[in-house]
Structure formats: C-alpha cells, structure tokens
Design an enzyme around this catalytic site. Sequence first.
Site, short mmCIF file in Angstrom:
data_model
loop_
_atom_site.label_atom_id
_atom_site.label_comp_id
_atom_site.label_asym_id
_atom_site.label_seq_id
_atom_site.Cartn_x
_atom_site.Cartn_y
_atom_site.Cartn_z
N ASN A 83 0.82 -1.22 0.06
CA ASN A 83 0.06 0.00 -0.03
C ASN A 83 0.77 1.21 0.08
OD1 ASN A 83 -2.42 1.66 0.12
ND2 ASN A 83 -3.44 -0.13 1.57
N HIS A 113 24.08 0.40 12.58
CA HIS A 113 25.23 1.25 12.88
C HIS A 113 25.75 0.66 14.09
CE1 HIS A 113 24.06 3.89 9.45
NE2 HIS A 113 22.85 3.81 9.90
N GLY A 140 -1.10 -1.31 8.80
CA GLY A 140 -0.43 -0.07 8.58
C GLY A 140 0.62 0.33 9.82
N ARG A 181 -1.95 -14.05 20.12
CA ARG A 181 -2.40 -14.97 20.15
C ARG A 181 -2.28 -16.04 18.88
NH1 ARG A 181 -6.90 -15.40 16.91
NH2 ARG A 181 -7.77 -13.60 16.17
#
Length: 203
Positions: A83, A113, A140, A181
């Site tokens: 997306n 780093h 998202g 779960r």
Amino acid sequence: MSKQYQNLLAGKLYKTDEKIQSMKEKGRYLSRLFNETTEKENTKRKKLIKQLFGSTGENYTVKPPFYCSHGLHIYVGDNFFCNFNCIFLDLNKIHIGNNVAIGPRVSIYTALHPIDREGRNTGLEYALPVIIEDDVWIAGDVVINPGVTIGGGSVIGSGSVVTKNIPKNVVALGNPCSVHREITEKDKSDWEAMYEAYQASIE
C-alpha cells in the site's frame, strides 16, 4: 563483486564504495520515476517495479509513493500487495513470500550502525536481511527491524515495532511486537460465516 559489497551481504561491517553507490543511485532513480507515474499508468508502474526489484512473482501491486535504497535487494513472490507510502531500506536483502499484503506507511529496515559513538563516526555500518514468509499480513504503520523473520500465516497488528522473529500462524502486535495469540480454527469459521453472509447479500 567488490569486497565492501561482499561484507554488506554477509552482515559484516562495510563502507559504501563505487559499486554500492551506483546501485543506490539506480534504485533511487527508478523509484523516483515510479513515484511520478499517474493512476492511469499501471503498465508503466509494473514495468518500473520489475526493473527496480531483484525479482517479482506473478500478480504484484505497489502503490506510490514507494521509497527504497537499492531496490535490487527486494524479492517478492506471487500475489504481492504493498500500500501507499512504504519505505524498504534494502541495504541487505528483503525476501517476501507469496500472498503477502503490506499496509500503508510500513517501514522495513535492514541497515544498522555501531552503538558506540566512535564506531559510528568511522562511517562503517552493517546490514541484516529481513524475511517475510508466505501468507503474511502486515498492517499499517508497522516497523520491521533488521534481521527479523516473520513466520508464514501470521498477522502483525498496526503500529507494531517488530524487533525479533515472529513465529508462524500467530497474531502479533505492540511495541516491541510480541505474540498476542495463535490463529485458530475459530478464525476460519468466523471467516466462513462472514463469507456466507456476504454471498447472501449479493444474491
């Protein structure tokens, strides 16, 4: 293959050389061209992603804007969906399996780093690969850190920060991300009930 590039892929300390820099420049050039396309240029988008990624399977969709480092180190399987507004920092390789869906604003990082400030000031860095197995859904705003493997069939809840491996067939979420779960037969029966109701609604 240069010694610095060998070190990069091996997860060892490296410093950007001419070869690595040229790969970055090509990746950023192709991703810029991709991000400049319009919604009516789907064929062009697919062609650019094919050029940008290390490999693609059948049926892949990436929504711009999309940002990456090399691009060449991204390998995706069949039925891949990514997306809007994702960042794949593919200094090392990102392997993504079949039937993987990635939500908006997901970041996948391979770069690391030195923790010691003197070490960081040398300009040396290292990078670890990320693996996302088959049938995974990344919701998202998820951040996936270097060296992580996400097991097949799992779901990562929105806003999670994944700092360690996630096993197969679980729902995992949080910061740091942890198993919430297991995915069970009830999830399948709930889906079947939803699908039956959907089918009835369109008859």
